[in-house]
Design an enzyme around this catalytic site. Structure first.
Site, short mmCIF file in Angstrom:
data_model
loop_
_atom_site.label_atom_id
_atom_site.label_comp_id
_atom_site.label_asym_id
_atom_site.label_seq_id
_atom_site.Cartn_x
_atom_site.Cartn_y
_atom_site.Cartn_z
N GLY A 46 0.82 -1.19 0.03
CA GLY A 46 -0.16 0.00 0.03
C GLY A 46 0.88 1.20 -0.08
N GLN A 51 3.20 10.04 1.00
CA GLN A 51 4.32 9.36 1.12
C GLN A 51 5.39 9.38 -0.05
OE1 GLN A 51 2.66 5.10 1.95
NE2 GLN A 51 4.36 4.85 3.18
N CYS A 90 6.04 -0.07 7.23
CA CYS A 90 5.74 1.05 6.41
C CYS A 90 6.80 1.45 5.70
CB CYS A 90 5.54 2.23 7.23
SG CYS A 90 5.02 3.70 6.31
N LEU A 91 6.75 1.83 4.32
CA LEU A 91 7.90 1.97 3.29
C LEU A 91 8.32 3.51 3.90
CD1 LEU A 91 6.21 1.31 -0.18
CD2 LEU A 91 7.87 0.06 1.03
N HIS A 132 -4.16 1.61 7.48
CA HIS A 132 -2.85 2.23 7.78
C HIS A 132 -2.69 3.19 6.65
CE1 HIS A 132 1.82 1.51 7.95
NE2 HIS A 132 1.43 2.17 6.83
N GLU A 133 -3.15 3.08 5.37
CA GLU A 133 -2.99 4.08 4.69
C GLU A 133 -3.89 5.36 4.71
OE1 GLU A 133 -0.44 3.84 2.85
OE2 GLU A 133 -0.36 1.42 3.06
N HIS A 136 -2.15 7.69 7.10
CA HIS A 136 -1.22 8.61 6.40
C HIS A 136 -1.96 9.92 5.95
CE1 HIS A 136 2.60 6.44 6.27
NE2 HIS A 136 1.91 5.53 5.46
ZN ZN Z 1 3.15 3.37 5.73
#
Ligand code: ZN
Length: 159
Positions: A46, A51, A90-91, A132-133, A136
């Site tokens: 995701g 991000q 998380c990236l 999660h997204e 963000h």
């Molecule tokens: Zn993330």
């Protein structure tokens, strides 16, 4: 399409609240294309627009059943709880995993890339990813809400 640079914690842009998308035009389509390409390139499941430094309410996800794009996503219903079934990563926060309590099932409302409204249901990993997204988009990171955060080997995949 282009692979964009992923903004890493503690960059303050990750703490901003993203703005609602009102124009469903070529710029949005390029943004969504780039988000998907960047997610796949980094083996994520995701990615949210902030991000890659864009404060717009748009997310992409692929938990193994194909690409899902949701513009202006919101959770309108939820049920149950999941905790340690899928450690979260998380990236934007390489090297860490966390145990995070999430709803087990959610119903999302959002728009597609052309502005058409739709609803979708998600369970387990996809429900976790969606929560999660969406976090963000509100400047919330998993490390804020995890019961436990722990290091992983740095080349594991993230979200
Ligand atoms: Zn993330």
């Amino acid at each position: 399409m282009a692979i964009r640079t992923i903004v890493k914690h503690p960059d303050p842009i990750l703490r901003e609240k993203s703005k609602e998308v009102t124009k469903f035009n070529a710029n949005l389509h390029k943004l969504l294309d780039d988000m998907a390409e960047t997610m796949y390139e980094n083996d994520g499941v995701g990615l949210a627009a902030p991000q890659i430094g864009i404060l717009k309410r748009a997310i992409v996800m692929d938990c193994g059943d194909g690409l899902i794009e949701v513009v202006n996503p919101e959770i309108v219903e939820y049920k149950g709880e999941q905790q340690n079934n899928y450690p979260e990563g998380c990236l934007s926060i390489p090297g860490l995993r966390g145990d995070v309590r999430r709803h087990k099932w959610v119903k999302l409302r959002g728009q597609d890339r052309n502005g058409n409204p739709f609803e979708m249901e998600a369970e387990d990993l996809l429900a976790r990813c969606a929560q999660h997204e969406i976090d963000h988009l509100n400047g919330v990171l998993f490390i804020d809400i995890a019961d436990r955060v722990y290091p992983i080997s740095k080349d594991e995949e993230g979200e």
